[in-house]
Design a protein around this motif. Structure first.
Motif, PDB file in Angstrom:
ATOM      1  N   GLY A   1      92.803  46.478  20.019  1.00 30.94           N
ATOM      2  CA  GLY A   1      91.431  46.551  20.503  1.00 30.94           C
ATOM      3  C   GLY A   1      91.379  46.201  21.970  1.00 30.94           C
ATOM      4  O   GLY A   1      92.391  46.153  22.652  1.00 30.94           O
ATOM      5  N   ASN A   2      90.190  45.932  22.444  1.00 29.42           N
ATOM      6  CA  ASN A   2      90.024  45.602  23.848  1.00 29.42           C
ATOM      7  C   ASN A   2      89.910  44.105  24.075  1.00 29.42           C
ATOM      8  O   ASN A   2      89.367  43.670  25.069  1.00 29.42           O
ATOM      9  CB  ASN A   2      88.789  46.313  24.410  1.00 29.42           C
ATOM     10  N   THR A   3      90.369  43.303  23.127  1.00 28.55           N
ATOM     11  CA  THR A   3      90.292  41.863  23.289  1.00 28.55           C
ATOM     12  C   THR A   3      91.355  41.398  24.258  1.00 28.55           C
ATOM     13  O   THR A   3      92.425  41.976  24.369  1.00 28.55           O
ATOM     14  CB  THR A   3      90.482  41.148  21.937  1.00 28.55           C
ATOM     15  N   THR A   4      91.046  40.339  24.962  1.00 28.40           N
ATOM     16  CA  THR A   4      91.977  39.781  25.927  1.00 28.40           C
ATOM     17  C   THR A   4      92.320  38.369  25.513  1.00 28.40           C
ATOM     18  O   THR A   4      91.444  37.570  25.232  1.00 28.40           O
ATOM     19  CB  THR A   4      91.343  39.758  27.335  1.00 28.40           C
ATOM     20  N   THR A   5      93.605  38.065  25.472  1.00 24.31           N
ATOM     21  CA  THR A   5      94.060  36.725  25.152  1.00 24.31           C
ATOM     22  C   THR A   5      94.186  35.945  26.448  1.00 24.31           C
ATOM     23  O   THR A   5      94.782  36.411  27.411  1.00 24.31           O
ATOM     24  CB  THR A   5      95.429  36.766  24.450  1.00 24.31           C
ATOM     25  N   THR A   6      93.610  34.763  26.450  1.00 16.44           N
ATOM     26  CA  THR A   6      93.699  33.921  27.629  1.00 16.44           C
ATOM     27  C   THR A   6      94.642  32.762  27.357  1.00 16.44           C
ATOM     28  O   THR A   6      95.041  32.524  26.208  1.00 16.44           O
ATOM     29  CB  THR A   6      92.320  33.356  28.005  1.00 16.44           C
ATOM     30  N   LEU A   7      94.980  32.038  28.385  1.00 18.13           N
ATOM     31  CA  LEU A   7      95.843  30.877  28.241  1.00 18.13           C
ATOM     32  C   LEU A   7      95.211  29.855  27.297  1.00 18.13           C
ATOM     33  O   LEU A   7      95.892  29.225  26.492  1.00 18.13           O
ATOM     34  CB  LEU A   7      96.114  30.250  29.610  1.00 18.13           C
TER      35      LEU A   7
END
Length: 96
Positions: A82-88
């Motif tokens: 999907g278009n989800t973004t994983t952050t730190l």
């Protein structure tokens, strides 16, 4: 280094030939429209050589085809789907 390379389809030669013939073009006409040599088109259609990335992209745009294989099952674990973004902050566990 090789992670960004696309895998050329095993039937790339017939894809190029069939798309060119469907447009009623000769190998020379296609080569001229791509600013390439006709001998290169002949070698590609015979499967003698793999298309360099620059030529592959020109062929795909001009003939409206794709010359790369789809993503393999091994690649699926690397895509998020999907278009989800994983952050730190999603990954790091705090020690309080």
């Amino acid at each position: 280094m090789f992670d960004d390379m696309d895998e050329i389809a095993s039937d790339y030669d017939s894809r190029i030939r069939e798309a060119r013939e469907a447009r009623g073009q000769s190998q020379e006409e296609l080569a001229q429209s791509l600013n390439e040599k006709a001998s290169l088109i002949r070698k590609l259609e015979r499967g003698d050589i793999l298309p360099p990335d620059t030529v592959r992209k020109k062929l795909e745009r001009k003939l409206d085809i794709t010359l790369v294989e789809g993503a393999s099952d091994d690649d699926s674990e690397w895509s998020s789907g999907g278009n989800t973004t994983t952050t730190l902050g999603d990954v790091v566990k705090r020690k309080d």
